[in-house]
Design an enzyme around this catalytic site. Structure first.
Site, PDB file in Angstrom:
ATOM      1  N   HIS A  82      47.546  48.534  -2.724  1.00 24.78           N
ATOM      2  CA  HIS A  82      46.707  48.713  -1.537  1.00 24.78           C
ATOM      3  C   HIS A  82      46.296  47.352  -0.973  1.00 24.78           C
ATOM      4  CE1 HIS A  82      43.294  49.792   1.035  1.00 24.78           C
ATOM      5  NE2 HIS A  82      42.540  48.974   0.325  1.00 24.78           N
ATOM      6  N   SER A 175      58.390  34.750   5.799  1.00 25.77           N
ATOM      7  CA  SER A 175      58.191  35.375   7.104  1.00 25.77           C
ATOM      8  C   SER A 175      56.963  34.802   7.807  1.00 25.77           C
ATOM      9  CB  SER A 175      58.062  36.882   6.931  1.00 25.77           C
ATOM     10  OG  SER A 175      57.510  37.462   8.076  1.00 25.77           O
ATOM     11  N   HIS A 259      41.300  31.320  -0.338  1.00 33.42           N
ATOM     12  CA  HIS A 259      40.197  31.271   0.612  1.00 33.42           C
ATOM     13  C   HIS A 259      40.674  30.970   2.029  1.00 33.42           C
ATOM     14  CE1 HIS A 259      36.286  31.640   2.157  1.00 33.42           C
ATOM     15  NE2 HIS A 259      36.635  30.630   2.934  1.00 33.42           N
ATOM     16  N   GLU A 261      43.344  31.787   3.205  1.00 30.97           N
ATOM     17  CA  GLU A 261      43.974  33.052   3.593  1.00 30.97           C
ATOM     18  C   GLU A 261      42.969  34.015   4.230  1.00 30.97           C
ATOM     19  OE1 GLU A 261      46.888  34.381   3.821  1.00 30.97           O
ATOM     20  OE2 GLU A 261      46.380  36.512   3.942  1.00 30.97           O
ATOM     21  N   SER A 274      36.547  36.848  21.655  1.00 33.49           N
ATOM     22  CA  SER A 274      36.185  35.920  22.728  1.00 33.49           C
ATOM     23  C   SER A 274      36.897  36.240  24.032  1.00 33.49           C
ATOM     24  CB  SER A 274      36.521  34.480  22.320  1.00 33.49           C
ATOM     25  OG  SER A 274      35.911  34.167  21.106  1.00 33.49           O
ATOM     26  N   THR A 334      30.250  29.636  11.863  1.00 32.69           N
ATOM     27  CA  THR A 334      30.401  31.072  12.089  1.00 32.69           C
ATOM     28  C   THR A 334      29.223  31.578  12.911  1.00 32.69           C
ATOM     29  OG1 THR A 334      31.399  31.126   9.897  1.00 32.69           O
ATOM     30  CG2 THR A 334      30.968  33.234  10.943  1.00 32.69           C
ATOM     31  N   LYS A 337      29.542  30.916  16.578  1.00 28.63           N
ATOM     32  CA  LYS A 337      30.382  31.883  17.282  1.00 28.63           C
ATOM     33  C   LYS A 337      29.598  33.138  17.632  1.00 28.63           C
ATOM     34  CE  LYS A 337      34.877  30.505  15.883  1.00 28.63           C
ATOM     35  NZ  LYS A 337      35.446  30.610  17.203  1.00 28.63           N
TER      36      LYS A 337
HETATM   37  C1  HEM Z   1      29.925  33.457   5.892  1.00 30.41           C
HETATM   38  C2  HEM Z   1      31.125  33.664   5.490  1.00 30.41           C
HETATM   39  C3  HEM Z   1      31.543  34.038   4.066  1.00 30.41           C
HETATM   40  C4  HEM Z   1      31.006  33.705   2.865  1.00 30.41           C
HETATM   41  C5  HEM Z   1      29.786  32.856   2.629  1.00 30.41           C
HETATM   42  C6  HEM Z   1      31.814  34.332   1.840  1.00 30.41           C
HETATM   43  C7  HEM Z   1      31.603  34.223   0.475  1.00 30.41           C
HETATM   44  C8  HEM Z   1      32.336  34.880  -0.494  1.00 30.41           C
HETATM   45  C9  HEM Z   1      32.168  34.726  -1.912  1.00 30.41           C
HETATM   46  C10 HEM Z   1      31.126  33.823  -2.570  1.00 30.41           C
HETATM   47  C11 HEM Z   1      33.066  35.526  -2.536  1.00 30.41           C
HETATM   48  C12 HEM Z   1      33.296  35.674  -4.032  1.00 30.41           C
HETATM   49  C13 HEM Z   1      32.568  36.824  -4.599  1.00 30.41           C
HETATM   50  C14 HEM Z   1      32.908  37.079  -6.033  1.00 30.41           C
HETATM   51  O1  HEM Z   1      34.089  37.328  -6.347  1.00 30.41           O
HETATM   52  O2  HEM Z   1      31.979  37.053  -6.851  1.00 30.41           O
HETATM   53  C15 HEM Z   1      33.824  36.187  -1.514  1.00 30.41           C
HETATM   54  C16 HEM Z   1      34.829  37.085  -1.756  1.00 30.41           C
HETATM   55  C17 HEM Z   1      35.706  37.514  -0.774  1.00 30.41           C
HETATM   56  N1  HEM Z   1      35.623  37.252   0.580  1.00 30.41           N
HETATM   57 FE1  HEM Z   1      34.162  36.224   1.507  1.00 30.41          FE
HETATM   58  N2  HEM Z   1      32.814  35.033   2.427  1.00 30.41           N
HETATM   59  C18 HEM Z   1      32.684  34.861   3.792  1.00 30.41           C
HETATM   60  C19 HEM Z   1      33.507  35.370   4.767  1.00 30.41           C
HETATM   61  C20 HEM Z   1      34.659  36.064   4.506  1.00 30.41           C
HETATM   62  C21 HEM Z   1      35.635  36.409   5.499  1.00 30.41           C
HETATM   63  C22 HEM Z   1      35.541  36.083   6.976  1.00 30.41           C
HETATM   64  C23 HEM Z   1      36.627  37.070   4.848  1.00 30.41           C
HETATM   65  C24 HEM Z   1      37.894  37.675   5.380  1.00 30.41           C
HETATM   66  C25 HEM Z   1      38.126  38.018   6.578  1.00 30.41           C
HETATM   67  C26 HEM Z   1      36.266  37.148   3.461  1.00 30.41           C
HETATM   68  C27 HEM Z   1      37.025  37.774   2.499  1.00 30.41           C
HETATM   69  C28 HEM Z   1      36.727  37.808   1.177  1.00 30.41           C
HETATM   70  C29 HEM Z   1      37.530  38.473   0.190  1.00 30.41           C
HETATM   71  C30 HEM Z   1      38.844  39.213   0.460  1.00 30.41           C
HETATM   72  C31 HEM Z   1      36.887  38.308  -1.037  1.00 30.41           C
HETATM   73  C32 HEM Z   1      37.263  38.911  -2.366  1.00 30.41           C
HETATM   74  C33 HEM Z   1      38.473  38.386  -2.987  1.00 30.41           C
HETATM   75  C34 HEM Z   1      38.739  39.110  -4.283  1.00 30.41           C
HETATM   76  O3  HEM Z   1      38.160  38.749  -5.300  1.00 30.41           O
HETATM   77  O4  HEM Z   1      39.554  40.054  -4.261  1.00 30.41           O
HETATM   78  N3  HEM Z   1      35.059  36.527   3.278  1.00 30.41           N
HETATM   79  N4  HEM Z   1      33.358  35.771  -0.261  1.00 30.41           N
HETATM   80 CU   LIG Z   2      36.434  32.708  -0.293  1.00 30.57          CU
END
Ligand code: HEM
Ligand SMILES: [Cu+2]
Lengths: 531, 187
Positions: A82, A175, A259, A261, A274, A334, A337
């Site tokens: 998934h 790709s 990240h 990514e 925008s 961010t 924006k």
């Molecule tokens: C203010 C902006 C953001 C902050 C401060 C932030 C912070 C974090 C942190 C600290 C984690 C780790 C959590 C953990 O595993 O304990 C996390 C996980 C994640 N974040 Fe963010 N994030 C932000 C924005 C985003 C954005 C814009 C996306 C994607 C569009 C995103 C996608 C993800 C994903 C996919 C994970 C999980 C990855 C995994 O372990 O499978 N985050 N984020």
């Molecule tokens: Cu991250």
């Protein structure tokens, strides 16, 4: 390459200058940016439904505590595939599809700069996903180690089909890299005369920056899957302590890709929002140049925060603090924006057609995801939240109500340009309201599950979580079904509808609205004049 | 070729080279990571060669608790345990410890122990003058052995650290013993 010439009198290549050729081979051999955009978008939608079906399996199993529908190993394969499908099959190809359709029209170019590479970069994708999906049917099952494929889960303990997983990731990576290279070359070299950098629509800007991120990190992903492959099958020890390697190093390399990514999956959304918000607020975008600089600084900072995914691996305190502060710093651009979008709406004569509804929902719900991200960025708090449903809630807010909602908004916004017909506003509104309500029933309670300690990626749970999981699952089924309305809207709009005219939104600004709808097969064969 | 095509080619070449470069960078991260951890002493890896013990001052005023933890790779038919689980030492004091290991299977197996010190910042202050982990441990079927460790804790150990946990994990490297294991042991 006749498709890139501006010579309209070239009879020898007649077929390139009229409408589209007919038949199946049109799609296989096409080098037309609009055809390839369409292929990407349909492919992405099919993957969205496929990955969605797996999510339904996950939510059905989690409807009740205990194990009822599927084996734990199959459950793990569902969460893994998934995630992989949604990231690499749904969100990223959707953005590439939008880039193909829109970037040439927005910068006044006749096509993408490298049309034949464009054809390749699309057509290898179906093979990659066929391989990935086929691995589910192999003896021993498909990938079951999570989309993050941490070693040693993906090396020592993984099924034999891991070789196929690695191979499919390689193809997806190639790709994306080809797609990104094409975008960069197009934007740098093919802009109409007078289209200076600071006149570029923000969608073009955000995609340019995204493309550089892709070129920088997709090869690192290719490298890390290669290391997994050789560790598993060829006796190397990159991640195996027995041979002098280190499993924690896997996480460092993976998140160095991982990240950036996640920003690859959100920067183009910023561009879409925008474009839409000013149109339906009937005001120019507030703070154009600050938007450009904010995007660039987010991209640069995204290379300095990877270890916020690894707070619990036992890093030294100074590293924990460094990554905590860098992560929090990203919230500043961010926030710029979000502020600009709100300022654009401020005192505008706003109307709420479906694209605007999705855009406004994006702004609110993506911000909620940003806030939960900030909570996760607090190192000591993350020790509690890490690997719980709180993280699941966080990334689904930023990815589903963020990335996916922006893609929906884009589809509604540009459908009239693509098909020449207006979509059904009534059905569109139904789709929006069903989605926005169900998505919050689906993901909001996950915050509480996580705070209460429910771990992620587990097929069973303690009974105190039962009620909330049931609500979440109902939200999930409703959200899944709501997406079928979207399919209906699109099919109906392709078949017919009120003629859209060149600029159905009146206030929409940009070169793509200066040409007829549906956009002719070849547009801007002579460069437009930029005022 | 038109000028646009020429500059397209040029940019294309640069971007392809860039991606290949980043592919290489992914692999360069591996030694980079090791070097960083080594110089900063941050991930609990101890040195893999014997240190010498001369003119080391013993700090009688301070004591440090050393805990021993052992693990065997899952599925490996060996028993592995420290003779004592915990001892108290003075920084600078040369100390002997012993571990017992037994091959429970009917096969000859080669084992390799990998040490790790926690908290990670303490690793750089944990000096081994002799350790079975510097070598591979071949053990015949049903055989057992006593494995020696001689170590001292550097007197510069930060005052905030009062306990060091030394953890050994034993891996079966019979199939790997060829090249990679030797490299691993040498590092
Ligand atoms: C203010 C902006 C953001 C902050 C401060 C932030 C912070 C974090 C942190 C600290 C984690 C780790 C959590 C953990 O595993 O304990 C996390 C996980 C994640 N974040 Fe963010 N994030 C932000 C924005 C985003 C954005 C814009 C996306 C994607 C569009 C995103 C996608 C993800 C994903 C996919 C994970 C999980 C990855 C995994 O372990 O499978 N985050 N984020
Ligand atoms: Cu991250």
């Amino acid at each position: 390459m006749s498709t890139t010439t501006h010579d309209t009198l070239d009879n020898a290549h007649d077929e390139h200058h009229h409408g589209a050729p007919k038949g199946l081979m049109r799609w296989v051999l096409t080098t037309n940016h609009k055809d390839i955009g369409t292929l990407y978008l349909w492919f992405s939608f099919i993957m969205f439904l496929t990955g969605g079906a797996m999510a339904m399996v996950i939510r059905a199993e989690l409807f009740q505590p205990g194990l009822q529908l599927v084996e734990p190993n199959f459950f793990n394969q569902m969460t893994t595939v998934h995630g992989l499908i949604m990231v690499f099959g749904a969100v990223m190809p959707a953005f590439t599809g939008l880039a193909n359709w829109l970037i040439p029209m927005m910068i006044g170019a006749p096509d993408m700069a490298l049309p034949r590479m464009n054809n390749w970069s699309f057509w290898i994708l179906p093979f990659a996903f066929t391989i990935l999906l086929a691995s589910l049917f192999m003896e021993g099952g498909g990938p079951n180690f999570g989309w993050t494929f941490y070693a040693p889960l993906s090396t020592t303990y993984s099924p034999d089909s891991t070789a196929l997983f690695v191979f499919s990731i390689h193809i997806m990576g190639i790709s994306s890299i080809m797609g990104a290279i094409n975008v960069v070359v197009t934007i740098v070299n093919m802009r109409a005369p007078g289209m200076t950098w600071m006149k570029l629509p923000l969608f073009v800007w955000t995609w340019l920056i995204t493309a550089f991120l892709l070129i920088a990190v997709m090869p690192v992903l290719a490298g890390v899957v290669t290391m997994v492959l050789t560790d598993k099958f060829f006796g190397t020890s990159f991640f195996d302590a027995a041979g002098g390697g280190d499993p924690v190093m896997f996480q460092h390399i993976f998140w160095f890709f991982g990240h950036p990514e996640v920003y690859i999956m959100i920067l183009p959304s910023f561009g879409i929002i925008s474009a839409i918000v000013p149109t339906f607020s009937r005001k120019p975008l507030f703070g154009y140049s600050s938007m450009v600089y904010a995007t660039a600084s987010i991209a640069i900072l995204s290379f300095l925060v990877w270890a916020h995914h690894m707070f619990t691996t036992g890093m030294p305190v100074f590293a924990e603090l460094f990554f905590m502060y860098c992560t929090m710093l990203i919230a500043v651009p961010t926030g710029v924006k979000v502020f600009n979008w709100v300022a654009t709406m401020w005192r505008g004569s706003m109307t709420f057609e479906t694209p605007m509804l999705f855009a406004v929902a994006f702004i609110i719900l993506f911000t909620i995801g940003g806030f939960s991200g900030l909570m996760l960025a607090i190192t000591p708090a993350d020790f509690q939240y890490h690997d719980t449903y709180f993280v699941v809630a966080h990334f689904h807010y930023v990815l589903v109500t963020g990335a996916i909602f922006s893609i929906m908004a884009a589809a509604y916004y540009w459908l009239p340009k693509w098909t020449g017909n207006m979509y059904s506003e009534t059905l569109g509104k139904w789709h929006f309201w069903c989605s926005v309500i169900s998505v919050n029933v689906l993901f909001f309670p996950m915050h509480f599950l996580g705070l209460a300690g429910m771990p992620r990626r587990i097929p069973d749970y303690a009974i105190q979580f039962a009620d909330v999981n049931q609500i979440v699952s109902i939200g999930g089924f409703a959200f899944g079904l709501s997406q079928l309305i979207f399919l209906a809207v699109v099919l109906k709009c392709i078949k017919g509808g009120k003629p859209a005219g060149d600029n159905p939104w009146q206030a929409a600004d940009g070169l793509e609205w200066s040409i007829p709808s549906p956009a002719p097969y070849h547009s801007f064969t002579t460069p437009p004049e930029i005022k | 070729m038109s000028p646009t095509q020429k500059s397209n080619r040029k940019l294309l070449t640069m971007l392809i080279l860039g991606s290949i470069g980043m592919f290489g960078f992914g692999f360069a991260l591996v030694p980079l990571y090791d070097v960083l951890c080594d110089t900063l002493g941050i991930n609990g890896k101890t040195q893999n060669s014997a240190s010498t013990y001369d003119s080391v001052v013993v700090d009688k005023k301070r004591t440090v608790t050393i805990e021993f933890v052992t693990q065997v790779q899952s599925g490996m038919p060996w028993e592995f345990s420290p003779k004592v689980n915990q001892i108290t030492v003075h920084p600078g004091e040369l100390t002997h410890a012993k571990f017992e290991v037994k091959n429970l299977s009917a096969k000859n197996i080669i084992g390799q122990a990998i040490p790790s010190v926690s908290p990670g910042q303490g690793a750089a202050y944990f000096n081994k003058t002799e350790c079975f982990c510097f070598n591979q441990q071949p053990l015949a079927a049903d055989a057992s052995a006593e494995l020696p460790l001689i170590f001292y804790v550097d007197a510069d150990l930060p005052a905030s650290i009062n306990t060091l946990t030394l953890s050994y994990t034993l891996y079966d490297i019979t199939d790997k013993q060829a090249v990679s294991a030797k490299q691993g042991a040498a590092r």
